[in-house]
Enzyme design. Structure first.
Site, PDB file in Angstrom:
ATOM      1  N   ARG A 286       4.793 -12.488   9.787  1.00  0.00           N
ATOM      2  CA  ARG A 286       5.226 -11.056   9.554  1.00  0.00           C
ATOM      3  C   ARG A 286       6.810 -11.287  10.271  1.00  0.00           C
ATOM      4  O   ARG A 286       7.176 -11.958  11.261  1.00  0.00           O
ATOM      5  CB  ARG A 286       4.588 -10.291  10.471  1.00  0.00           C
ATOM      6  CG  ARG A 286       4.334  -8.867  10.244  1.00  0.00           C
ATOM      7  CD  ARG A 286       3.324  -8.255  10.975  1.00  0.00           C
ATOM      8  NE  ARG A 286       2.047  -7.891  10.021  1.00  0.00           N
ATOM      9  CZ  ARG A 286       2.156  -6.952   9.266  1.00  0.00           C
ATOM     10  NH1 ARG A 286       2.980  -5.776   9.628  1.00  0.00           N
ATOM     11  NH2 ARG A 286       1.416  -6.670   8.265  1.00  0.00           N
TER      12      ARG A 286
ATOM     13  N   LYS B  93       4.049   0.801   9.677  1.00  0.00           N
ATOM     14  CA  LYS B  93       4.207   2.274   9.113  1.00  0.00           C
ATOM     15  C   LYS B  93       3.493   3.432   9.804  1.00  0.00           C
ATOM     16  O   LYS B  93       4.230   4.347   9.535  1.00  0.00           O
ATOM     17  CB  LYS B  93       3.467   2.041   7.569  1.00  0.00           C
ATOM     18  CG  LYS B  93       4.612   1.151   6.512  1.00  0.00           C
ATOM     19  CD  LYS B  93       3.908   1.445   5.030  1.00  0.00           C
ATOM     20  CE  LYS B  93       2.917   0.333   5.097  1.00  0.00           C
ATOM     21  NZ  LYS B  93       2.520   0.058   3.555  1.00  0.00           N
TER      22      LYS B  93
ATOM     23  N   GLU C 166       0.902  -1.154   0.056  1.00  0.00           N
ATOM     24  CA  GLU C 166       0.091   0.119  -0.136  1.00  0.00           C
ATOM     25  C   GLU C 166       0.915   1.281   0.110  1.00  0.00           C
ATOM     26  O   GLU C 166       1.838   1.363   0.903  1.00  0.00           O
ATOM     27  CB  GLU C 166      -0.836  -0.157   1.304  1.00  0.00           C
ATOM     28  CG  GLU C 166      -1.838   1.183   1.433  1.00  0.00           C
ATOM     29  CD  GLU C 166      -2.776   1.423   2.391  1.00  0.00           C
ATOM     30  OE1 GLU C 166      -2.604   0.221   3.231  1.00  0.00           O
ATOM     31  OE2 GLU C 166      -3.611   2.096   2.411  1.00  0.00           O
TER      32      GLU C 166
HETATM   33  P1  ATP Z   1       2.536  -2.383   8.176  1.00  0.00           P
HETATM   34  O1  ATP Z   1       1.669  -2.921   9.047  1.00  0.00           O
HETATM   35  O2  ATP Z   1       4.103  -2.195   8.703  1.00  0.00           O
HETATM   36  O3  ATP Z   1       2.257  -1.051   8.007  1.00  0.00           O
HETATM   37  P2  ATP Z   1       1.118  -3.433   5.980  1.00  0.00           P
HETATM   38  O4  ATP Z   1       1.025  -4.757   6.124  1.00  0.00           O
HETATM   39  O5  ATP Z   1       0.277  -2.451   6.083  1.00  0.00           O
HETATM   40  O6  ATP Z   1       2.620  -3.130   6.600  1.00  0.00           O
HETATM   41  P3  ATP Z   1       1.494  -3.386   3.032  1.00  0.00           P
HETATM   42  O7  ATP Z   1       2.042  -2.172   2.208  1.00  0.00           O
HETATM   43  O8  ATP Z   1      -0.036  -3.720   3.204  1.00  0.00           O
HETATM   44  O9  ATP Z   1       1.920  -3.059   4.620  1.00  0.00           O
HETATM   45  O10 ATP Z   1       2.418  -4.629   2.936  1.00  0.00           O
HETATM   46  C1  ATP Z   1       2.884  -5.207   1.543  1.00  0.00           C
HETATM   47  C2  ATP Z   1       2.920  -6.446   1.881  1.00  0.00           C
HETATM   48  O11 ATP Z   1       4.171  -6.793   2.523  1.00  0.00           O
HETATM   49  C3  ATP Z   1       1.923  -7.363   2.318  1.00  0.00           C
HETATM   50  O12 ATP Z   1       1.642  -8.611   1.499  1.00  0.00           O
HETATM   51  C4  ATP Z   1       2.160  -7.309   3.709  1.00  0.00           C
HETATM   52  O13 ATP Z   1       1.619  -8.876   4.244  1.00  0.00           O
HETATM   53  C5  ATP Z   1       3.796  -7.661   3.587  1.00  0.00           C
HETATM   54  N1  ATP Z   1       4.354  -7.340   4.661  1.00  0.00           N
HETATM   55  C6  ATP Z   1       4.280  -6.259   5.601  1.00  0.00           C
HETATM   56  N2  ATP Z   1       4.822  -6.405   6.697  1.00  0.00           N
HETATM   57  C7  ATP Z   1       5.540  -7.185   6.787  1.00  0.00           C
HETATM   58  C8  ATP Z   1       6.445  -7.667   7.678  1.00  0.00           C
HETATM   59  N3  ATP Z   1       6.682  -7.203   8.923  1.00  0.00           N
HETATM   60  N4  ATP Z   1       6.687  -9.161   7.450  1.00  0.00           N
HETATM   61  C9  ATP Z   1       6.577  -9.692   6.144  1.00  0.00           C
HETATM   62  N5  ATP Z   1       6.017  -9.179   5.207  1.00  0.00           N
HETATM   63  C10 ATP Z   1       5.193  -8.105   5.629  1.00  0.00           C
HETATM   64 MG    MG Z   2      -1.432  -3.195   4.875  1.00  0.00          MG
END
Ligand code: ATP
Ligand code: MG
Length: 561
Positions: A261, A271, A35
């Site tokens: 994660r 984020k 995102e």
């Molecule tokens: P955050 O919770 O850190 O804001 P998010 O999951 O909202 O992260 P996205 O941009 O939606 O961030 O994530 C893009 C991809 O990366 C998704 O498939 C998500 O599952 C994966 N991802 C995000 N954070 C992690 C992590 N800490 N470890 C592994 N994969 C991750």
């Molecule tokens: Mg997300």
């Protein structure tokens, strides 16, 4: 480890099983779906390495899909940064795509849903809707709007789209089961009114699809075979499948599977929290070298190879866990040990005068660039009568375990001569101003003489005062002093910010060859650690960032494990 010997992670096992059951290898297709609401962090790097790694392993395309369904938080700046980071890590996407490209298709499918009696417009207040939701142990109650006639739903939904309603006043809900033990199945929202301009579609839309509706359907549109996401989406899988069932019309049916994660000790990763650190000025931007972002790690001096290695070694887990940040530090040290040229820099200088070295004379001594790399060659470093050494490398009085310089004892100056401490000159406060020593002219490193082979206990780094270049060195340390800063119920994670995470030293000296170093160049400052040239550095004002010190705590952890 060779590719064959590596055991398969559980996601690879799932794929292998699908292939064994007749799934066509050429239909494999993956995606990385960020995102664009912030910069990528080391957790994302794991997901990137996983998805793009599978692409390489199975020779399958991997799409970069921006999951841009929430215009309130998304920006072009983030899109650009994300693309830059993925490229820097060394991966290539097959297609650059956006969920927003599918807004029309998603809308058309929503109409299909309404027409088949599987979705309805609810115009109750959000409080009302929340009340009807029930609890994990109690079923919810049906909305009074649940059986709204199809025609009326179609009309209201179109009005939502055209901007007739205010934010929060109307939603489109899937009509599933208000008694489902899975709360996500209790008539989830699939569209909401949002009167915000979108970074790509502008003001075309007054409604935006929710994650669950957009994600699986986008996977289907793109022909993604395996949609890999993090564990928090596990309960969403049922909904993912239900929504797909409603529109599935042949072709590859995507399969959602979940992995843990990546969490890292001594930092925060969400984020939302990283944005707080940036906005409240606790760090100097998303690419501050203390941030766990890819851009921060890059500026800190991390290499793409080190981050890829870290992702591989830390692995893909089924259950939540925390990876020790020392593993990340170990990976970058291991890589830089092989690739970073050795140079001499003095961070806390004290003057050393070699009393029997001729005044006005200089020599350019041969110095090996990297003993770990036979192709690295050598360079010349200037030597003269007056040098800087580290203040910590001298003691007037010392016990037998002090292998550095002291009075009447010998040490070697790296790449140069053996010297012997003679006397000190102090200032009015009693602090040492100069150290005087003598040198053995026959002891030059590599000269082959008996004297040059003489064993002395310590070797010190140094720079020639007359030739030295002044530099600023930013000594970075962990941003948090607590192992799990966001793991405290009654305390905000920012209370654990390490007040010494950045110490700026404007009085360091480096060997003259470094005058030409360019932003991003990486070095080992001998005996000190790995450093890289900061983006703000210039020929006139050199700035180095400490990536990681040489000595580490990881060795201990490795032994334990
Ligand atoms: P955050 O919770 O850190 O804001 P998010 O999951 O909202 O992260 P996205 O941009 O939606 O961030 O994530 C893009 C991809 O990366 C998704 O498939 C998500 O599952 C994966 N991802 C995000 N954070 C992690 C992590 N800490 N470890 C592994 N994969 C991750
Ligand atoms: Mg997300």
């Amino acid at each position: 480890m060779s590719e064959e010997k590596k055991s398969l992670n559980f996601l690879e096992q799932i794929i292998e099983e699908d292939l064994a059951n007749g799934f066509d290898k050429s239909d494999l297709r993956f995606r990385f779906p960020p995102e664009p609401n912030g910069y990528l962090h080391i957790g994302h790097a794991s997901s990137i390495c996983l998805n793009f790694g599978l692409g390489l392993k199975y020779n399958a395309p991997v799409n970069l899909r921006f999951d841009d369904t929430n215009p309130a938080k998304e920006e072009q700046e983030y899109v650009d940064a994300i693309k830059n980071d993925i490229k820097w890590l060394g991966f290539e996407w097959a297609n650059e795509l956006y969920s927003s490209d599918y807004f029309q298709q998603l809308y058309d499918w929503a109409i299909l849903l309404i027409k088949s009696g599987k979705a309805y417009v609810d115009d109750q207040s959000s409080e009302e809707i929340a009340k009807q939701k029930g609890t994990p142990t109690e079923p919810g109650t049906n909305s009074p709007n649940r059986d709204r006639p199809i025609e009326e739903n179609l009309e209201l939904f179109e009005k939502m789209k055209n901007g007739a309603f205010e934010e929060g006043s109307h939603i489109l809900r899937a009509k599933i089961d208000m008694a489902s033990p899975n709360m996500l199945m209790r008539d989830p929202i699939i569209y909401r009114v949002l009167k915000k301009a979108h970074h790509r579609t502008g003001t075309d839309w007054n409604i935006y699809p929710m994650y669950d509706w957009a994600h699986g359907e986008s996977d289907y549109i793109e022909g993604i075979s395996h949609s890999l996401c993090t564990l928090e989406f596990k309960p969403h899988r049922k909904l993912y499948d239900w929504l797909l069932d409603q529109i599935y019309d042949g072709g590859i049916r995507p399969k959602q599977r979940e992995f843990a994660r990546r969490n890292l000790s001594y930092t925060v990763m969400s984020k939302r929290k990283l944005l707080q650190l940036v906005e409240e000025g606790h760090v100097n931007g998303w690419d501050d070298p203390r941030m766990p972002t890819i851009s921060g790690l890059r500026r800190r001096g991390y290499t793409p190879a080190a981050i890829r290695k870290f992702s591989e070694v830390a692995g893909i887990a089924k259950r939540d866990n925390v990876t020790d940040v020392a593993l990340l530090e170990f990976c970058v040290k291991d890589d830089l040990n092989k690739t970073a040229p050795r140079v001499m820099a003095v961070l806390n200088p004290v003057k050393l005068v070699i009393t029997n070295y001729p005044e006005g004379e200089e020599e350019w001594l041969e110095a090996e660039n990297n003993p770990e790399d036979e192709h690295a060659g050598s360079r010349k470093v200037p030597f003269s009568r007056e040098l800087y050494i580290e203040r910590e490398d001298f003691r007037e009085e010392a016990n037998k375990k002090f292998f550095r310089l002291t009075l009447n004892k010998e040490v070697r100056l790296k790449n140069a001569y053996i010297i012997k401490g003679e006397s000190v000159i102090k200032d009015e406060h009693g602090d040492i101003k100069e150290i005087h020593c003598s040198y053995d002219p026959k002891s030059k490193s590599g000269s082959g003489t008996e004297e040059s082979k003489r064993k002395v206990k310590g070797t010190l780094h140094w720079v020639s005062i007359q030739h030295a270049v002044k530099a600023e060195v930013r000594m970075y340390d962990r941003l948090f002093s607590d192992e799990a800063p966001d793991g405290h119920k009654d305390k905000d994670f920012k209370e654990f910010i390490n007040p010494n995470s950045l110490v700026v030293n404007k009085n360091a000296f480096v060997e003259p060859g470094l005058q030409e170093a360019k932003p991003g160049d990486r070095f080992q400052f001998q005996r000190l650690g790995y450093f890289c040239v900061d983006l703000d550095s210039s020929h006139e004002h050199l700035i180095f960032n400490r990536t990681v010190p040489l000595r580490d705590s990881w060795a201990k952890i490795e032994k334990k494990g």
